[in-house]
Write an enzyme that holds these catalytic residues in place. Sequence first.
Site, short mmCIF file in Angstrom:
data_model
loop_
_atom_site.label_atom_id
_atom_site.label_comp_id
_atom_site.label_asym_id
_atom_site.label_seq_id
_atom_site.Cartn_x
_atom_site.Cartn_y
_atom_site.Cartn_z
N ARG A 137 0.65 -1.30 -0.14
CA ARG A 137 0.17 -0.11 -0.09
C ARG A 137 0.87 1.42 -0.13
O ARG A 137 0.22 2.28 -0.20
CB ARG A 137 -1.05 0.06 1.03
CG ARG A 137 -2.05 -1.14 1.00
CD ARG A 137 -2.95 -0.79 1.90
NE ARG A 137 -2.98 -0.69 3.46
CZ ARG A 137 -3.86 -0.23 4.20
NH1 ARG A 137 -5.14 0.00 3.79
NH2 ARG A 137 -3.77 -0.06 5.52
N ASP A 138 2.14 1.18 0.17
CA ASP A 138 2.96 2.29 0.09
C ASP A 138 4.08 2.13 -0.90
O ASP A 138 5.26 2.72 -0.34
CB ASP A 138 3.09 2.88 1.49
CG ASP A 138 3.49 4.21 1.57
OD1 ASP A 138 3.20 5.27 0.48
OD2 ASP A 138 4.24 4.77 2.36
N LEU A 139 4.27 1.69 -2.02
CA LEU A 139 5.35 1.34 -2.66
C LEU A 139 6.11 2.52 -3.46
O LEU A 139 5.01 3.22 -4.19
CB LEU A 139 5.27 0.05 -3.68
CG LEU A 139 5.01 -1.34 -3.06
CD1 LEU A 139 4.47 -2.30 -4.19
CD2 LEU A 139 6.44 -1.83 -2.64
N THR B 234 0.70 7.42 -0.12
CA THR B 234 1.55 8.72 -0.89
C THR B 234 0.60 9.05 -2.08
O THR B 234 0.40 8.18 -2.96
CB THR B 234 2.97 8.45 -0.90
OG1 THR B 234 3.50 7.93 0.05
CG2 THR B 234 3.73 9.54 -1.51
#
Length: 232
Positions: free
Chosen positions: A69-71, A112
């Site tokens: 969920r935040d790569l 992000t």
Amino acid sequence: LQARVEHPHVCRVYEAGEWRGQAFIAMQLIQGRTLSSMARDLSFEEKLRVMIQVCEGVHAAHQEGLVHRDLKPTNLMVERRPDGLHATVLDFGLARFGTTKGITQSGMVMGTMHYMSPEQARGADTDLDRRSDLYALGICLYELFAGDVPFGELKGVDVLAATLDQDPPTLRFRASVPLDLDTVVMKCLEKVPGRRYDSARALGDELHRILLGDPILARRATARERAVRWMR
């Protein structure tokens, strides 16, 4: 969650606990730089090799039921070793296991902004699965080869609106890359999860085909399909 994954391309967690009232996590020391800071120093082939390794690490996490969920490039580390470049996926702070909601609730936007999938931008927590990470990997590839994210000129909620309603400029519009790479990246950035690659391994295999000069499996959207999407 991160400690569940034992893979050479995922940062290892050795121990977690509390010392004199201070919580700690003991993690693998990586003597490298983030992909965002190293991108300009990498050749075309090196970028492909690094992202193939990233896909392997993300696939290992998905096999354990985790969605990152935040790569993004700042969560990817690259080391120069005697045997070549070595990539590692970090920071599972927003990861979710299976269908559990963890720290989030339905309607809450987490991540992000420039790397969020459309379903993340909607706060559609129940729709998030591994294919949301595939969208983020597509953004990482886009930035790695174009030097910027698709909607880099936008900020705040405008980014979320563009993610939901606009098709990003093709990678070839921003950079001189092979047509096959453009096709692969744009498949990752499909609005509908079912049109993306089904797994990070499948994406890594496509990148490996490009590296070898072999034909890719993905096909480009036809003019009719693009027109229908534009009308919608």
